[in-house]
Scaffold this motif. Structure first.
Motif, PDB file in Angstrom:
ATOM      1  N   GLY A 150      43.541  23.945  68.363  1.00  0.00           N
ATOM      2  CA  GLY A 150      43.939  25.185  67.724  1.00  0.00           C
ATOM      3  C   GLY A 150      44.847  26.033  68.589  1.00  0.00           C
ATOM      4  O   GLY A 150      45.156  25.701  69.746  1.00  0.00           O
ATOM      5  N   VAL A 151      45.282  27.163  68.017  1.00  0.00           N
ATOM      6  CA  VAL A 151      46.183  28.111  68.681  1.00  0.00           C
ATOM      7  C   VAL A 151      45.357  29.193  69.364  1.00  0.00           C
ATOM      8  O   VAL A 151      44.438  29.770  68.768  1.00  0.00           O
ATOM      9  N   ARG A 152      45.695  29.486  70.624  1.00  0.00           N
ATOM     10  CA  ARG A 152      44.977  30.521  71.367  1.00  0.00           C
ATOM     11  C   ARG A 152      45.746  31.836  71.402  1.00  0.00           C
ATOM     12  O   ARG A 152      45.176  32.912  71.232  1.00  0.00           O
ATOM     13  N   SER A 153      47.040  31.764  71.638  1.00  0.00           N
ATOM     14  CA  SER A 153      47.843  32.988  71.636  1.00  0.00           C
ATOM     15  C   SER A 153      49.314  32.632  71.479  1.00  0.00           C
ATOM     16  O   SER A 153      49.721  31.485  71.704  1.00  0.00           O
ATOM     17  N   VAL A 154      50.095  33.631  71.076  1.00  0.00           N
ATOM     18  CA  VAL A 154      51.540  33.455  70.863  1.00  0.00           C
ATOM     19  C   VAL A 154      52.279  34.566  71.593  1.00  0.00           C
ATOM     20  O   VAL A 154      51.934  35.750  71.463  1.00  0.00           O
ATOM     21  N   HIS A 155      53.285  34.195  72.379  1.00  0.00           N
ATOM     22  CA  HIS A 155      54.130  35.173  73.063  1.00  0.00           C
ATOM     23  C   HIS A 155      55.557  35.024  72.543  1.00  0.00           C
ATOM     24  O   HIS A 155      56.112  33.927  72.539  1.00  0.00           O
ATOM     25  N   MET A 212      54.012  28.634  58.687  1.00  0.00           N
ATOM     26  CA  MET A 212      53.258  29.831  58.314  1.00  0.00           C
ATOM     27  C   MET A 212      51.769  29.659  58.585  1.00  0.00           C
ATOM     28  O   MET A 212      51.098  30.575  59.046  1.00  0.00           O
ATOM     29  N   VAL A 213      51.264  28.451  58.276  1.00  0.00           N
ATOM     30  CA  VAL A 213      49.839  28.165  58.455  1.00  0.00           C
ATOM     31  C   VAL A 213      49.706  26.795  59.102  1.00  0.00           C
ATOM     32  O   VAL A 213      50.205  25.806  58.569  1.00  0.00           O
ATOM     33  N   ALA A 214      49.042  26.724  60.249  1.00  0.00           N
ATOM     34  CA  ALA A 214      48.810  25.446  60.919  1.00  0.00           C
ATOM     35  C   ALA A 214      47.730  24.666  60.179  1.00  0.00           C
ATOM     36  O   ALA A 214      46.933  25.235  59.424  1.00  0.00           O
ATOM     37  N   THR A 215      47.704  23.356  60.409  1.00  0.00           N
ATOM     38  CA  THR A 215      46.664  22.521  59.811  1.00  0.00           C
ATOM     39  C   THR A 215      45.274  23.009  60.209  1.00  0.00           C
ATOM     40  O   THR A 215      44.319  22.911  59.439  1.00  0.00           O
ATOM     41  N   SER A 216      45.175  23.591  61.412  1.00  0.00           N
ATOM     42  CA  SER A 216      43.900  24.127  61.881  1.00  0.00           C
ATOM     43  C   SER A 216      43.479  25.373  61.125  1.00  0.00           C
ATOM     44  O   SER A 216      42.343  25.832  61.247  1.00  0.00           O
ATOM     45  N   GLY A 217      44.404  25.954  60.336  1.00  0.00           N
ATOM     46  CA  GLY A 217      44.114  27.182  59.604  1.00  0.00           C
ATOM     47  C   GLY A 217      44.670  28.422  60.268  1.00  0.00           C
ATOM     48  O   GLY A 217      44.635  29.517  59.689  1.00  0.00           O
ATOM     49  N   ASP A 218      45.199  28.306  61.491  1.00  0.00           N
ATOM     50  CA  ASP A 218      45.741  29.454  62.207  1.00  0.00           C
ATOM     51  C   ASP A 218      47.008  29.959  61.535  1.00  0.00           C
ATOM     52  O   ASP A 218      47.903  29.181  61.184  1.00  0.00           O
TER      53      ASP A 218
END
Length: 515
Positions: A57-62, A117-123
């Motif tokens: 999954g995604v933890r953070s975006v900069h 817009m939406v990752a497969t993980s749901g993020d």
């Protein structure tokens, strides 16, 4: 819509990816660069977002400063002629605005947008406030490649529940934007995995161009959307034909998914294997496991067909009909029903083999297919009749038999030799595989009692049938070598459909009892 009439095709197109990063290498810019290289392009990259993510999954975006994004874009376009642009994650409104302005200034000849817009993980990977700006950006691109949830968001609708609904949503998006929409079936829970190019504005030969292949059962699908869109940009810059590009990319991606489990990257949804073909060529080995009557020691088109139906093959050997047939405990009435239906099947199958003989391009292929048709009529049907004895031959084919024969007859009527040969091949190959395994188990039996179905096992595991199977595989590889990408995709679909019918055919007696 930007005028792309000056698109100049190149053997090694120069492709720019504008996207976010993935430090595990499976998605984003890292996946784009692998995909571009794997499909024959030279990849370049402009970072729009720095993403701390992994396979879970995604933890953070900069988001880097917009001025730095502008400097990256200008640095590339001031120096390098760009043949195509793939746009991925843009994250927020000011990033979309900057990219849109750069497209207007530089006017690249080909633009593919993956609306991340939406990752497969749901993020969520796009600020909701930027959704309308992303919709407006579609007006400046040639191809947009949303997954099912993203397609719904772009339209302000609920996600499609099935493939037919997804196609209708693709038509509505194309109608409102003028862009070609690549509708993807990966998120749907269906046996096959179709993708379709949709354009309602006359930019395709048909408003819907669909390519469907069997679904690969793997959880390692991280970066599939990124890889598909960058591959489409690359191949289209080489071919200039969207339908041809989709067929070629779909064929490559199918193999990348089939080999994804080999990588062993991460503890979540791992990446696809972008360079599976390069690795196979370097090793000089076939990805097909041993154990069938006819395998090659080098990578072949038939090895791809065999991988496509791996799940179907496993399901066949799990069927009670097959396990009971191997042990000799199968009820005689079930075997009699199977043979009666097979007798009906073989009569028409022989005529379709004869049709393939008529279409075959060489004298040797013509002779082989004609001889195979004769074997169906003379050897195999005689075995069936001797088993059925005094029982009257059935006059009515069951639903599975009917469906299978309609599939083969349609392939014969279409007149494409390559596709017809692929449709006919499972009746050789899967029977040889089943016959080999069951006959080996029969020979290893320690009990002295005669196996009640020994004659059937010996017919489909003997050297003559094994040799015929090898020749049918060789003919398929020969014709695939000169087939177009679209034909190869159609061959894969025809082979997979026939293989599924083989599975259902073996299971038909049990289905009849349950009915």
């Amino acid at each position: 819509m930007i005028d792309r009439t000056l698109l100049a095709l190149r053997q090694i197109p120069r492709i720019l990816s504008i996207a976010g990063t993935d430090p595990t290498g499976g998605a984003g810019i890292q996946a784009d660069l692998k995909s571009i290289a794997a499909n024959g392009g030279y990849g370049m990259a402009v970072v729009s977002a720095l993403v701390a993510q992994n396979t879970r999954g995604v933890r953070s975006v900069h988001i880097p400063p917009i001025a730095f994004l502008r400097e990256q874009l200008n640095a590339v376009s001031d120096d390098v002629t760009i043949d195509a642009v793939k746009i991925g994650m843009l994250a927020q409104l000011d990033v979309i605005t900057e990219v849109r302005d750069w497209l207007s200034r530089c006017r690249p000849p080909l633009v593919v947008l993956d609306p991340v817009m939406v990752a497969t993980s749901g993020d969520r990977l796009l600020d909701p406030a930027a959704e309308q700006a992303l919709r407006d950006l579609i007006l400046q691109v040639d191809l947009v490649t949303p997954n099912v949830p993203e397609l719904a968001i772009l339209l302000g609708e609920r996600p499609a529940a099935n493939w037919a609904e997804a196609l209708e949503q693709g038509k509505r998006l194309s109608d409102s934007t003028g862009a070609t929409v690549l509708v993807k079936g990966g998120h749907l829970n269906e046996t096959s995995c179709p993708d379709a190019l949709v354009n309602t504005n006359g930019r395709l030969a048909q408003s819907v161009v669909e390519v469907a292949l069997p679904r690969i059962r793997t959880t390692n699908t991280h970066g599939t959307g990124c890889s598909l869109s960058s591959a489409m940009a690359t191949v289209q810059a080489r071919t200039g034909d969207w339908a041809q590009s989709l067929a070629e990319v779909k064929d490559w991606l199918q193999d990348a998914l089939a080999h994804a489990d080999e990588l062993g990257v991460g503890q979540g949804n791992g990446p696809i294997h972008h360079f599976h073909r390069l690795f196979a060529d370097s090793a000089g080995t076939s990805p097909i496991p041993a154990g069938s009557a006819a395998f090659s020691s080098t990578p072949t088109f038939s090895s791809t067909l065999w991988r496509d139906v791996e799940l179907t093959r496993l399901q066949i050997f799990d069927l009670p009909f097959i396990t009971d047939l191997g042990s000799g405990t199968l009820a005689e009435e079930d075997f009699s029903y199977y043979l009666a239906q097979d007798a009906l099947y073989l009569g028409t199958y022989a005529s379709v083999l004869a049709r393939a003989s008529e279409l075959a391009p060489t004298a040797s292929a013509q002779c082989f297919l004609a001889d195979s048709a004769a074997r169906c009529r003379d050897v195999e049907l005689e075995l069936h009749r001797s088993w059925l004895g005094q029982q009257p031959e059935p006059s009515e084919a069951g639903p599975v038999t009917t469906g299978y024969l309609e599939h083969l007859l349609a392939a014969g009527a279409a007149g494409n030799y390559a596709v017809l040969l692929a449709a006919l091949l499972p009746c050789f190959w899967l029977y040889a595989n089943v016959g080999d395994r069951l006959h080996a188990a029969y020979l290893s039996r320690t009990e002295t009692a005669a196996h009640p179905y020994a004659a059937w096992l010996e017919t489909y595991s003997d050297e003559e049938f094994a040799a015929a199977t090898k020749q049918a595989i060789a003919l398929t590889d020969d014709v695939a070598a000169t087939a177009s990408n679209a034909e190869r995709a159609a061959m894969r679909q025809a082979f997979a459909t026939s293989a599924r019918f083989e599975l259902d055919f073996f299971d038909a007696p049990r289905q009849l009892v349950r009915a």
